[in-house]
Enzyme design. Sequence first.
Site, PDB file in Angstrom:
ATOM      1  N   THR A   1       1.019  -1.034  -0.198  1.00  0.00           N
ATOM      2  CA  THR A   1       0.107   0.129   0.339  1.00  0.00           C
ATOM      3  C   THR A   1       1.244   1.476   0.031  1.00  0.00           C
ATOM      4  OG1 THR A   1      -1.280  -1.452   1.271  1.00  0.00           O
ATOM      5  CG2 THR A   1      -1.687   0.825   1.407  1.00  0.00           C
TER       6      THR A   1
ATOM      7  N   THR B   1      -4.519   1.220  -2.374  1.00  0.00           N
ATOM      8  CA  THR B   1      -4.249  -0.442  -2.643  1.00  0.00           C
ATOM      9  C   THR B   1      -4.680  -0.987  -2.665  1.00  0.00           C
ATOM     10  OG1 THR B   1      -3.116  -2.211  -1.407  1.00  0.00           O
ATOM     11  CG2 THR B   1      -5.402  -1.008  -0.358  1.00  0.00           C
TER      12      THR B   1
ATOM     13  N   ARG C   1     -13.375  -8.101   0.460  1.00  0.00           N
ATOM     14  CA  ARG C   1     -12.555  -8.101   1.413  1.00  0.00           C
ATOM     15  C   ARG C   1     -12.765  -6.391   1.147  1.00  0.00           C
ATOM     16  NH1 ARG C   1      -7.670  -5.980   2.146  1.00  0.00           N
ATOM     17  NH2 ARG C   1      -6.294  -6.699   4.149  1.00  0.00           N
ATOM     18  N   VAL C   2     -12.535  -5.623   2.289  1.00  0.00           N
ATOM     19  CA  VAL C   2     -12.049  -4.416   2.309  1.00  0.00           C
ATOM     20  C   VAL C   2     -10.562  -4.586   2.994  1.00  0.00           C
ATOM     21  CG1 VAL C   2     -12.945  -2.074   2.718  1.00  0.00           C
ATOM     22  CG2 VAL C   2     -13.819  -3.682   1.150  1.00  0.00           C
ATOM     23  N   GLY C   3     -10.119  -3.873   3.035  1.00  0.00           N
ATOM     24  CA  GLY C   3      -8.365  -3.532   4.118  1.00  0.00           C
ATOM     25  C   GLY C   3      -8.418  -2.501   5.313  1.00  0.00           C
ATOM     26  N   ASP C   4      -7.676  -2.174   5.410  1.00  0.00           N
ATOM     27  CA  ASP C   4      -7.451  -1.004   6.366  1.00  0.00           C
ATOM     28  C   ASP C   4      -7.456   0.229   6.064  1.00  0.00           C
ATOM     29  OD1 ASP C   4      -4.838  -2.104   6.056  1.00  0.00           O
ATOM     30  OD2 ASP C   4      -4.508  -0.181   7.035  1.00  0.00           O
TER      31      ASP C   4
ATOM     32  N   THR D   1       0.732   0.631   6.380  1.00  0.00           N
ATOM     33  CA  THR D   1       1.248   0.057   5.246  1.00  0.00           C
ATOM     34  C   THR D   1       0.850  -2.115   6.382  1.00  0.00           C
ATOM     35  OG1 THR D   1       2.123  -0.943   3.100  1.00  0.00           O
ATOM     36  CG2 THR D   1       3.230   0.038   5.128  1.00  0.00           C
ATOM     37  N   GLY D   2       0.651  -2.719   5.202  1.00  0.00           N
ATOM     38  CA  GLY D   2       0.555  -4.249   5.890  1.00  0.00           C
ATOM     39  C   GLY D   2      -0.737  -4.782   6.296  1.00  0.00           C
TER      40      GLY D   2
ATOM     41  N   GLY E   1      -3.982  -5.398   6.912  1.00  0.00           N
ATOM     42  CA  GLY E   1      -5.163  -4.757   7.152  1.00  0.00           C
ATOM     43  C   GLY E   1      -6.155  -5.005   8.245  1.00  0.00           C
TER      44      GLY E   1
HETATM   45  N1  GLY Z   1      -3.200  -2.952   3.714  1.00  0.00           N
HETATM   46  C1  GLY Z   1      -3.949  -3.148   3.115  1.00  0.00           C
HETATM   47  C2  GLY Z   1      -4.725  -3.556   3.108  1.00  0.00           C
HETATM   48  O1  GLY Z   1      -5.069  -4.609   3.687  1.00  0.00           O
HETATM   49  O2  GLY Z   1      -5.320  -4.447   2.523  1.00  0.00           O
END
Ligand code: GLY
Length: 328
Positions: free
Chosen positions: A187, A205, A215-218, A238-239, A241
């Site tokens: 990201t 990202t 799926r949705v991340g942070d 980043t990382g 989520g």
């Molecule tokens: N940080 C990006 C994700 O987990 O999608």
Amino acid sequence: MNTRRKFLQQTLLGGLAVGSADRLFDTLDLDDSKAPGTFPVVISTWGPNVKANAAAWKVLSAGGYALDAIEAGIHVPEADPEDTSVGYGGLPDRDGHVTLDACIMNEKGMAGCVTFLEHIKHPISVARKVMENTPHVIMSGDGALQFALSQGFEKEDLLTEHARKAWEAWKVESKYQPVINVERHDTIGMLAMDTQHRLCGGCSTSGLAFKMHGRVGDSPVIGAGLFVDNEVGAAVCTGLGEMVLRTVGSFLVVEEMRRGKHPQKAVETAVKRIVSKYPEQSKDAQVAFIALDRKGRHGAYSIHPGFNYVLYQNGENRVIEGASFLKT
Ligand code: GLY
């Protein structure tokens, strides 16, 4: 000592006493008199985003608006087919769809986000339109796509041949296992303060490679992937989520700065929170935060070694290796 033992020892120490845990942290030089922040400034996650930082700096150094700098900077990896974590060329979900998440936040505390967006190369710009042209904060999926088209964005196929082949190869075993720092990019998170001291941030990202469809991340969630408070500072990450979503990481960093902490100490607190809450998951997952405060001071910290970031300040664009909670 093997990595697992070392990890557990560090985690235990971190959990037992804040005083001793503090000594485990590698910190930047926190003496402001030696390292005063200057403006403008832009900071981004991951070394390859040196080009993104340069694009943002072009706006900032001409006296431009930090939000324009963020948008211009993030456009670089979004358009880069070689970057498999962001925008065009991003690795798809397990059904072969490239689905994108992004958010942006300005100095007035206004925010726009898109989640689960397909077919639009520059989700950061759609996020900005959500912020500026709607009464909402988040738009998702097909609704976000329809909104983007109504704003003049072009519908494109974002799945490159390289990403399609990677997906075909993944399907042979279909083993879902995010790998730490696999290509030393992920990201893009970017924070900038302009000459008028307007602090803004954004992130973009394609999310975890081969994630479940939907799926949705942070990254598009304000407070988790990004938070900006012009009176205090900003943070982005980043990382993996899921670990950031559960700890509202970026908000935590900004609140720590509000309580007077240097950005370096603030990001260390957020990483430590994740490690102490999720010691098992932290063994195999990377999370990294960067932060910038109103004084132009910055911080960066990750769970595992291998995270780097780019700082453009005092006319110099530098890739810097970040310190980490775990040393190996
Ligand atoms: N940080 C990006 C994700 O987990 O999608």
